[in-house]
Every structure is written in structure tokens, then in C-alpha cells.
Motif scaffolding. Structure first.
Motif, PDB file in Angstrom:
ATOM      1  N   ASP A   1       0.816  -1.213   0.000  1.00  0.00           N
ATOM      2  CA  ASP A   1       0.000   0.000   0.000  1.00  0.00           C
ATOM      3  C   ASP A   1       0.854   1.269   0.000  1.00  0.00           C
ATOM      4  OD1 ASP A   1       1.009  -0.132   2.546  1.00  0.00           O
ATOM      5  OD2 ASP A   1      -0.938  -0.172   3.571  1.00  0.00           O
TER       6      ASP A   1
ATOM      7  N   ILE B   1       2.431   4.276  -1.626  1.00  0.00           N
ATOM      8  CA  ILE B   1       2.124   5.055  -2.822  1.00  0.00           C
ATOM      9  C   ILE B   1       2.979   6.317  -2.832  1.00  0.00           C
ATOM     10  CG2 ILE B   1       0.348   6.331  -4.091  1.00  0.00           C
ATOM     11  CD1 ILE B   1      -1.723   4.481  -2.869  1.00  0.00           C
TER      12      ILE B   1
ATOM     13  N   THR C   1       3.499   9.287  -5.681  1.00  0.00           N
ATOM     14  CA  THR C   1       3.036   9.690  -6.999  1.00  0.00           C
ATOM     15  C   THR C   1       2.959  11.200  -7.126  1.00  0.00           C
ATOM     16  OG1 THR C   1       1.228   9.444  -8.604  1.00  0.00           O
ATOM     17  CG2 THR C   1       0.607   9.572  -6.290  1.00  0.00           C
TER      18      THR C   1
ATOM     19  N   ARG D   1      -3.792  -0.876 -11.344  1.00  0.00           N
ATOM     20  CA  ARG D   1      -2.952  -0.533 -10.198  1.00  0.00           C
ATOM     21  C   ARG D   1      -3.527  -0.961  -8.861  1.00  0.00           C
ATOM     22  NH1 ARG D   1       1.221   2.600 -11.993  1.00  0.00           N
ATOM     23  NH2 ARG D   1       2.150   1.594 -10.186  1.00  0.00           N
ATOM     24  N   CYS D   2      -4.856  -0.984  -8.757  1.00  0.00           N
ATOM     25  CA  CYS D   2      -5.480  -1.450  -7.517  1.00  0.00           C
ATOM     26  C   CYS D   2      -6.969  -1.700  -7.784  1.00  0.00           C
ATOM     27  CB  CYS D   2      -5.297  -0.457  -6.369  1.00  0.00           C
ATOM     28  SG  CYS D   2      -6.054   1.158  -6.624  1.00  0.00           S
TER      29      CYS D   2
ATOM     30  N   TRP E   1      -9.433   7.046 -12.464  1.00  0.00           N
ATOM     31  CA  TRP E   1      -9.440   7.327 -11.022  1.00  0.00           C
ATOM     32  C   TRP E   1     -10.758   6.847 -10.439  1.00  0.00           C
ATOM     33  CZ3 TRP E   1      -5.174  10.028  -8.946  1.00  0.00           C
ATOM     34  CH2 TRP E   1      -4.280  10.524  -9.897  1.00  0.00           C
ATOM     35  N   ASP E   2     -10.702   6.272  -9.234  1.00  0.00           N
ATOM     36  CA  ASP E   2     -11.938   5.791  -8.614  1.00  0.00           C
ATOM     37  C   ASP E   2     -12.545   6.851  -7.710  1.00  0.00           C
ATOM     38  OD1 ASP E   2     -10.456   5.739  -6.248  1.00  0.00           O
ATOM     39  OD2 ASP E   2     -10.614   3.568  -5.955  1.00  0.00           O
TER      40      ASP E   2
ATOM     41  N   ALA F   1     -12.590   7.097  -4.627  1.00  0.00           N
ATOM     42  CA  ALA F   1     -11.754   7.431  -3.472  1.00  0.00           C
ATOM     43  C   ALA F   1     -10.553   8.283  -3.864  1.00  0.00           C
ATOM     44  CB  ALA F   1     -11.288   6.145  -2.782  1.00  0.00           C
TER      45      ALA F   1
ATOM     46  N   ARG G   1      -8.178   7.486  -6.099  1.00  0.00           N
ATOM     47  CA  ARG G   1      -6.972   6.692  -6.358  1.00  0.00           C
ATOM     48  C   ARG G   1      -6.826   6.423  -7.845  1.00  0.00           C
ATOM     49  NH1 ARG G   1      -7.754   1.363  -3.204  1.00  0.00           N
ATOM     50  NH2 ARG G   1      -9.706   1.536  -4.386  1.00  0.00           N
ATOM     51  N   LEU G   2      -5.602   6.439  -8.316  1.00  0.00           N
ATOM     52  CA  LEU G   2      -5.313   6.075  -9.699  1.00  0.00           C
ATOM     53  C   LEU G   2      -5.377   4.553  -9.794  1.00  0.00           C
ATOM     54  CD1 LEU G   2      -4.418   7.032 -12.533  1.00  0.00           C
ATOM     55  CD2 LEU G   2      -2.049   6.805 -11.740  1.00  0.00           C
ATOM     56  N   VAL G   3      -6.430   4.026 -10.430  1.00  0.00           N
ATOM     57  CA  VAL G   3      -6.660   2.578 -10.425  1.00  0.00           C
ATOM     58  C   VAL G   3      -6.241   1.895 -11.720  1.00  0.00           C
ATOM     59  CG1 VAL G   3      -8.492   2.684  -8.706  1.00  0.00           C
ATOM     60  CG2 VAL G   3      -9.080   2.896 -11.140  1.00  0.00           C
TER      61      VAL G   3
END
Length: 288
Positions: free
Chosen positions: A134, A136, A138, A240-241, A269-270, A272, A274-276
Motif C-alpha cells: 500500500d 504510494i 506519486t 494498479r489497484c 481514477w476511482d 476514493a 486513487r489512480l486505479v
């Protein structure tokens, strides 16, 4: 144990039954490494099947063939345009390890004379996304997109979007007004496309559906003032996740068009923040 397996299978079938995406990307094991699929006409652009939808079908087959559940890196070469109808997917395990496994997959359809035609070939590495670190670090930033209620979809335009077709009925896309000048004959020339993305039936995103997401918005060539089909030559996606429930934000940019080809870089991006998912594809520019 058998009862638990039966319950899990029934639960999975119930989920598939509720989602058009899952039904239309389902594969059936014929024999070891070989899967049958039916390419749905509901995911076409003009007459060709959407490349992201194809990537998701092959991704599902590889997810069943490999010991790890989630796509991490998927690279696809699109050899010929796919059409709705039966298809065969052949998979091969290249390597398996403790944290990663790699496989190949090719999708074939039959030509009118009965010969097999390879449509798309994929090399992919799978993992367990939930087991990733976890940590990160970036510099990537969530794209500045107006609130969803201030963005525009296909039904908001004065006329049908050029090149739109059946796939638009299965997607819930709201585009940033700054990137839809092409829809009213005033393209910005910047090669950018941004918007909110979801599936029309409300299914939340997962690693598999992200393979569709990176290739689902209108092409940036529209904002470059070009009209017509922009066929993908090669596409590489990095997942990415696992995405959080809720709508996704997608940003796609093109920096270079030369020799009749352009690249599209996509970030997803989701809810939340986050870059997914990320992707780059090489596509053939329309002639218009």
C-alpha cells in the motif's frame, strides 16, 4: 466443502445474471486452455466490436486459466476487426510464480470460407491486487472534471454523436464540456477527452471491467478535428489497484499524431481519488 463450492458457484451465477457486462464477457471452458465465447452486438462501434470489451473477454479467460485472479499488466495487438458472433479463445500459461503469473491468449473467429482468423493476441501478467503493497508515491493528480450533473452525455447533444452505436447504450458516460467541441463542429484541437464513467446497469467497477474503461470514451481524434473510426493497433493496460464502488473519472490525452498514427494515454481514477488504471494505445488516425 462441496456444499460451500456449490453456494459460491450459485452466488457467482447470480452476480453474472444481474450484469450485462458479465453475461457478455462470459467464457465457457471447452477443453484445457480453450474457451468458447459469444461476442455481443451490444458492444459494437459502427460494425466492429469495441477493443476494450474484447480485452475484458480475453482477460476473463486468462483469469480462469492462471492461478492468480487479477490482471496487472495486459498488452494486446489487434490484428483484424472482430465482429459479433461466436469466438474461440486459446490460452497458454507462460510462467507461474508465488506473486505473479504470465499467460498468452488469442481470440479467433471463423471467416465465411470456414478458415480461422486470429483477431487479437494478448500477453498478460496477473497477480492478487489485494496482496500488493500500500506504499504510494506519486505526482499524478486527479483530473479537474466538473461535477457529473454539469457534464454531458450522448442524449444531451443536438444530434447523434459521430460514430456512436450500440455500445453507448451500455455505458454511462458524462463528458467534460471542455472536451466536446467536436460534437458541435468546434473541436479544440487539443487531443483531450475527460469524463465520468460507469456501466449503464449500475455494476460497480472491478479489475476486469477496467480493461473496458480504458478504451470506452470517444477517441481524442474527435477533438483533433478528425472524424471516423480510430482502430486500435496496440493497447497496454496497467491495473494498479481494486477500484472503490462508485463512478470513475477518466482522462485521455494525445500528444503526437504522425505518420497516420496517434497515441492515447488514459488515466482512470476511482471514487476514493486513487489512480486505479493506466493505459497507452497506438491507434490509426481517421482520414477525415
Amino acid at each position: 466443502m462441496a456444499q460451500a463450492a456449490t453456494q459460491a458457484a450459485e452466488t457467482a451465477q447470480a452476480i453474472i445474471g444481474d450484469s450485462e457486462f458479465d453475461r457478455d464477457t462470459a467464457v465457457t471452458l471447452r477443453e484445457e486452455g480453450v474457451y468458447d465465447a459469444e461476442l455481443s452486438a451490444g458492444w459494437t462501434i459502427i460494425r466492429a466490436v469495441n477493443g476494450g470489451y474484447l480485452l475484458a473477454i480475453l482477460g476473463r479467460a486468462l483469469g480462469e486459466a492462471l492461478p492468480h485472479p487479477d490482471p496487472l499488466s495486459v498488452s494486446a495487438h489487434y490484428l483484424t476487426a472482430s465482429v459479433p458472433g461466436p469466438a474461440v479463445i486459446r490460452t497458454q500459461i507462460v510462467r507461474t510464480g508465488r506473486t505473479l503469473s504470465t499467460g498468452e491468449a488469442s481470440l479467433f473467429q471463423y471467416a465465411d470460407d470456414g478458415t480461422e482468423v486470429e483477431r487479437i493476441r494478448v500477453l498478460a501478467t496477473y497477480c492478487d491486487l489485494d496482496a500488493l503493497s500500500d506504499d504510494i508515491r506519486t505526482t499524478a493528480k486527479v483530473p479537474a472534471i466538473p461535477p457529473r450533473e454539469h457534464c454531458l452525455g450522448p442524449s444531451d447533444g443536438p444530434a447523434p454523436i459521430p460514430g456512436s452505436s450500440a455500445i453507448t447504450e451500455r455505458l454511462d458516460i458524462k463528458l467534460d464540456p471542455a472536451t466536446i467541441g467536436w460534437a458541435v463542429g468546434q473541436p479544440s484541437g487539443k487531443g483531450e477527452m475527460r469524463g465520468w464513467f460507469g456501466l449503464a446497469d449500475g455494476r460497480d467497477a472491478d479489475p476486469l471491467s477496467l480493461l473496458l474503461t480504458v478504451d470506452a470514451l470517444p477517441p481524442t481524434s474527435f477533438e483533433l478535428g478528425l472524424k471516423g473510426w480510430t482502430p486500435t493497433v496496440e493497447l497496454t493496460a496497467h491495473i494498479r489497484c481494486r477500484p472503490a464502488p462508485g463512478p470513475l473519472r477518466v482522462s485521455i490525452t494525445t500528444r503526437n499524431l504522425a505518420g497516420g498514427f496517434l497515441e492515447e494515454d488514459a488515466d482512470v481514477w476511482d471514487s476514493a481519488g486513487r489512480l486505479v488504471a493506466q493505459s497507452r494505445q497506438l491507434a490509426k488516425a481517421p482520414r477525415g
